[in-house]
Scaffold this active site. Structure first.
Site, PDB file in Angstrom:
ATOM      1  N   HIS A 209       0.793  -1.235   0.000  1.00  0.00           N
ATOM      2  CA  HIS A 209       0.000   0.000   0.000  1.00  0.00           C
ATOM      3  C   HIS A 209       0.823   1.281   0.000  1.00  0.00           C
ATOM      4  O   HIS A 209       0.259   2.371  -0.011  1.00  0.00           O
ATOM      5  CB  HIS A 209      -0.921   0.026   1.228  1.00  0.00           C
ATOM      6  CG  HIS A 209      -0.162   0.285   2.499  1.00  0.00           C
ATOM      7  ND1 HIS A 209       0.495  -0.706   3.165  1.00  0.00           N
ATOM      8  CD2 HIS A 209       0.062   1.415   3.192  1.00  0.00           C
ATOM      9  CE1 HIS A 209       1.089  -0.201   4.224  1.00  0.00           C
ATOM     10  NE2 HIS A 209       0.853   1.093   4.271  1.00  0.00           N
TER      11      HIS A 209
HETATM   12  C1  UD1 Z   1      -1.323   5.885   5.403  1.00  0.00           C
HETATM   13  C2  UD1 Z   1       0.035   6.357   5.932  1.00  0.00           C
HETATM   14  C3  UD1 Z   1       1.009   5.217   5.886  1.00  0.00           C
HETATM   15  C4  UD1 Z   1       0.493   4.001   6.605  1.00  0.00           C
HETATM   16  C5  UD1 Z   1      -0.895   3.646   6.098  1.00  0.00           C
HETATM   17  C6  UD1 Z   1      -1.445   2.550   6.968  1.00  0.00           C
HETATM   18  C7  UD1 Z   1       0.436   8.730   5.404  1.00  0.00           C
HETATM   19  C8  UD1 Z   1       1.248   9.675   4.642  1.00  0.00           C
HETATM   20  N1  UD1 Z   1       0.588   7.425   5.107  1.00  0.00           N
HETATM   21  O1  UD1 Z   1      -1.160   5.520   4.071  1.00  0.00           O
HETATM   22  O2  UD1 Z   1       2.195   5.619   6.551  1.00  0.00           O
HETATM   23  O3  UD1 Z   1       1.369   2.932   6.350  1.00  0.00           O
HETATM   24  O4  UD1 Z   1      -1.744   4.789   6.188  1.00  0.00           O
HETATM   25  O5  UD1 Z   1      -2.378   1.783   6.277  1.00  0.00           O
HETATM   26  O6  UD1 Z   1      -0.315   9.127   6.259  1.00  0.00           O
HETATM   27  N2  UD1 Z   1      -8.724   5.168   1.266  1.00  0.00           N
HETATM   28  C9  UD1 Z   1      -9.991   4.651   1.209  1.00  0.00           C
HETATM   29  N3  UD1 Z   1     -10.551   4.184   2.368  1.00  0.00           N
HETATM   30  C10 UD1 Z   1      -9.911   4.229   3.561  1.00  0.00           C
HETATM   31  C11 UD1 Z   1      -8.619   4.775   3.611  1.00  0.00           C
HETATM   32  C12 UD1 Z   1      -8.032   5.246   2.451  1.00  0.00           C
HETATM   33  O7  UD1 Z   1     -10.607   4.582   0.157  1.00  0.00           O
HETATM   34  O8  UD1 Z   1     -10.490   3.780   4.577  1.00  0.00           O
HETATM   35  C13 UD1 Z   1      -8.118   5.672   0.015  1.00  0.00           C
HETATM   36  C14 UD1 Z   1      -8.360   7.163  -0.154  1.00  0.00           C
HETATM   37  O9  UD1 Z   1      -8.743   7.395  -1.463  1.00  0.00           O
HETATM   38  C15 UD1 Z   1      -6.976   7.762   0.026  1.00  0.00           C
HETATM   39  C16 UD1 Z   1      -6.035   6.607  -0.338  1.00  0.00           C
HETATM   40  O10 UD1 Z   1      -6.742   5.421   0.015  1.00  0.00           O
HETATM   41  O11 UD1 Z   1      -6.786   8.850  -0.797  1.00  0.00           O
HETATM   42  C17 UD1 Z   1      -4.735   6.638   0.445  1.00  0.00           C
HETATM   43  O12 UD1 Z   1      -5.022   6.763   1.823  1.00  0.00           O
HETATM   44  P1  UD1 Z   1      -4.106   7.651   2.779  1.00  0.00           P
HETATM   45  O13 UD1 Z   1      -4.705   7.687   4.129  1.00  0.00           O
HETATM   46  O14 UD1 Z   1      -3.767   8.925   2.116  1.00  0.00           O
HETATM   47  O15 UD1 Z   1      -2.743   6.869   2.782  1.00  0.00           O
HETATM   48  P2  UD1 Z   1      -2.416   5.349   3.106  1.00  0.00           P
HETATM   49  O16 UD1 Z   1      -1.909   4.709   1.879  1.00  0.00           O
HETATM   50  O17 UD1 Z   1      -3.555   4.704   3.803  1.00  0.00           O
HETATM   51  N1  UDP Z   2      -3.536  -5.549   8.527  1.00  0.00           N
HETATM   52  C1  UDP Z   2      -4.872  -5.835   8.744  1.00  0.00           C
HETATM   53  N2  UDP Z   2      -5.667  -6.106   7.668  1.00  0.00           N
HETATM   54  C2  UDP Z   2      -5.189  -6.117   6.405  1.00  0.00           C
HETATM   55  C3  UDP Z   2      -3.825  -5.809   6.186  1.00  0.00           C
HETATM   56  C4  UDP Z   2      -3.021  -5.517   7.274  1.00  0.00           C
HETATM   57  O1  UDP Z   2      -5.330  -5.850   9.886  1.00  0.00           O
HETATM   58  O2  UDP Z   2      -5.964  -6.365   5.488  1.00  0.00           O
HETATM   59  C5  UDP Z   2      -2.714  -5.225   9.700  1.00  0.00           C
HETATM   60  C6  UDP Z   2      -1.336  -5.827   9.742  1.00  0.00           C
HETATM   61  O3  UDP Z   2      -1.353  -7.149  10.207  1.00  0.00           O
HETATM   62  C7  UDP Z   2      -0.675  -4.867  10.711  1.00  0.00           C
HETATM   63  C8  UDP Z   2      -1.273  -3.534  10.346  1.00  0.00           C
HETATM   64  O4  UDP Z   2      -2.483  -3.832   9.672  1.00  0.00           O
HETATM   65  O5  UDP Z   2      -1.061  -5.181  12.043  1.00  0.00           O
HETATM   66  C9  UDP Z   2      -0.335  -2.758   9.487  1.00  0.00           C
HETATM   67  O6  UDP Z   2      -0.999  -1.693   8.909  1.00  0.00           O
HETATM   68  P1  UDP Z   2      -0.567  -1.093   7.509  1.00  0.00           P
HETATM   69  O7  UDP Z   2       0.166  -2.096   6.727  1.00  0.00           O
HETATM   70  O8  UDP Z   2      -1.795  -0.510   6.936  1.00  0.00           O
HETATM   71  O9  UDP Z   2       0.360   0.119   7.938  1.00  0.00           O
HETATM   72  P2  UDP Z   2       1.919   0.278   8.254  1.00  0.00           P
HETATM   73  O10 UDP Z   2       2.256  -0.704   9.312  1.00  0.00           O
HETATM   74  O11 UDP Z   2       2.666   0.071   6.996  1.00  0.00           O
HETATM   75  O12 UDP Z   2       2.036   1.679   8.708  1.00  0.00           O
END
Ligand code: UD1
Ligand code: UDP
Length: 358
Positions: A209
């Site tokens: 992601h």
């Molecule tokens: C964010 C964090 C990243 C973390 C991740 C955990 C930042 C800069 N990045 O990345 O460090 O690893 O969360 O998962 O904050 N979206 C949906 N539904 C949701 C959430 C997101 O549709 O419930 C879509 C939205 O269109 C959004 C895109 O995903 O624009 C990206 O989401 P965003 O929160 O910007 O960044 P993550 O990739 O989730």
């Molecule tokens: N995770 C989850 N469901 C999923 C994918 C990941 O619960 O479908 C959990 C994963 O096991 C870990 C956490 O989400 O506990 C990590 O979150 P993410 O990868 O979104 O963020 P990051 O750790 O990279 O910030």
């Protein structure tokens, strides 16, 4: 009783509050603020339900847009809540835009900030999370590091005075909850339909992601590598990559990549504990693979958690099928006495650090 405002917004932050909020509430009045950054049921509410996390007092409903738009809107709304609630301290986790916005809002109001997971450095300043971490650490009052490597990074930046080593709350969560679900009870939902899928007996577990991997090339190369392994691959897809993944699966006709909706934490841990190997770009999943003694290949060009890069337990790979296959072919060496993430009591140490440090 003193009041602490905890500010969260993303999946990994909700998971950590599961072990910290209940303990915090024994000593402080907690106001839980959800920025809204993650908002789908299976990216947010599901974690509050299955891990019994206290329901947020505020949900600011802010998500999407550019980094500046999201962070800016959060900054404005978090400031309003902090002015209204007048907390004695603010607790922030990790490195998301929610973390940065919360830290900046609190710092400008002269409210002490405690940063959990302080000192993580990838030394890649184009990585959006690196910017969030550095800025947050430098405006915080109390820096709580998960590992020795974090402590050393903070020392290099002249921040030792505020730093405490507490261990990794993600390991606390793992110790407390990871065995709560058997893989046989995991309920997978096919991405893009409501069809239910059983977990195959043997499978690789992958997630992807990060902004760095939000391209057709990265995803296609990861899929080509996994398709060549001769086993199924389970891939719960972050909404960021949803459309891209469905299109690529359709265009290339990959047969062994099982793309599913995001799963809950308990499901994710059952999948980690029973998989062959993990391929990911997630900071959390890299550590969970390590906790579960599963080999991990991290598709990024920087190291997030150097502690895991030992005995081939975690290896970096380029977003290139051959490189991923090569890394997946290596044997790993496990040292069961090596426990760099603490003893599963980080939450207690965090409360103690708060009591002495604020
Ligand atoms: C964010 C964090 C990243 C973390 C991740 C955990 C930042 C800069 N990045 O990345 O460090 O690893 O969360 O998962 O904050 N979206 C949906 N539904 C949701 C959430 C997101 O549709 O419930 C879509 C939205 O269109 C959004 C895109 O995903 O624009 C990206 O989401 P965003 O929160 O910007 O960044 P993550 O990739 O989730
Ligand atoms: N995770 C989850 N469901 C999923 C994918 C990941 O619960 O479908 C959990 C994963 O096991 C870990 C956490 O989400 O506990 C990590 O979150 P993410 O990868 O979104 O963020 P990051 O750790 O990279 O910030």
């Amino acid at each position: 009783m003193e009041k602490i405002a905890t500010i969260v917004g993303a999946r990994p932050q909700f998971i950590k509050t599961a072990v910290i909020s209940p303990k915090l509430r024994n000593h402080y009045q907690e106001v839980l603020i959800h920025t809204g950054q993650h908002y789908d049921y299976n990216m947010s509410e599901q974690f509050f339900e299955e891990l019994n996390i206290p329901f947020p007092d505020y949900n600011l409903g802010i998500s999407g847009g550019t980094h500046a738009e999201m962070t800016g809107r959060m900054l404005i709304e978090i400031e309003k809540v902090l002015i209204n609630e007048k907390p004695d301290g603010v607790l922030v986790y990790g490195d998301t835009n929610s973390t940065l916005a919360a830290a900046l809002a609190a710092a400008k109001l002269h409210i002490p900030i405690c940063h959990i997971e302080a000192g993580v450095r990838t030394h890649s300043i184009t990585n959006p999370e690196e910017i969030n971490r550095i800025c947050t650490d430098h405006v915080s009052t109390l820096l709580l590091a998960c590992t020795d490597a974090g402590v050393k990074e903070l020392e290099k930046e002249g921040l030792s005075d505020k730093t405490f080593l507490v261990g990794d709350p993600m390991y606390d969560v793992y110790v407390k909850y990871s065995g709560n679900m058997n893989v046989g009870d995991v309920y997978l939902t096919q991405l893009g339909s409501s069809d239910k899928i059983e977990v195959p007996e043997k499978y690789f577990y992958i997630t992807c992601h990060r902004e760095e991997n939000t391209s057709d090339k990265s995803i296609t190369e990861i899929f080509k590598a996994m398709e060549s392994m001769g086993e199924k691959t389970i891939f719960p897809v972050h909404p960021r990559n949803r459309e891209r993944v469905l299109r690529i699966i359709n265009d290339y006709g990959f047969k062994d990549i099982v793309v599913v909706e995001p799963v809950g934490y308990l499901e994710s841990m059952a999948l980690v504990r029973n998989c062959i190997k993990v391929v990911t770009d997630s900071g959390g999943l890299q550590r969970e693979a390590f906790f579960a003694k599963k080999q991990c290949v991290t598709v990024l060009n920087f190291v997030c958690w150097p502690e895991t890069m030992i005995g081939n337990m975690n290896q970096l790979a380029r977003p290139d099928a051959e490189d991923i296959i090569d890394k997946l072919s290596k044997d790993m060496v496990i040292d069961s006495n090596y426990q760099p993430f603490g003893d599963g009591n980080a939450a207690n140490k965090i409360i103690m650090a708060l009591q002495s440090g604020f």
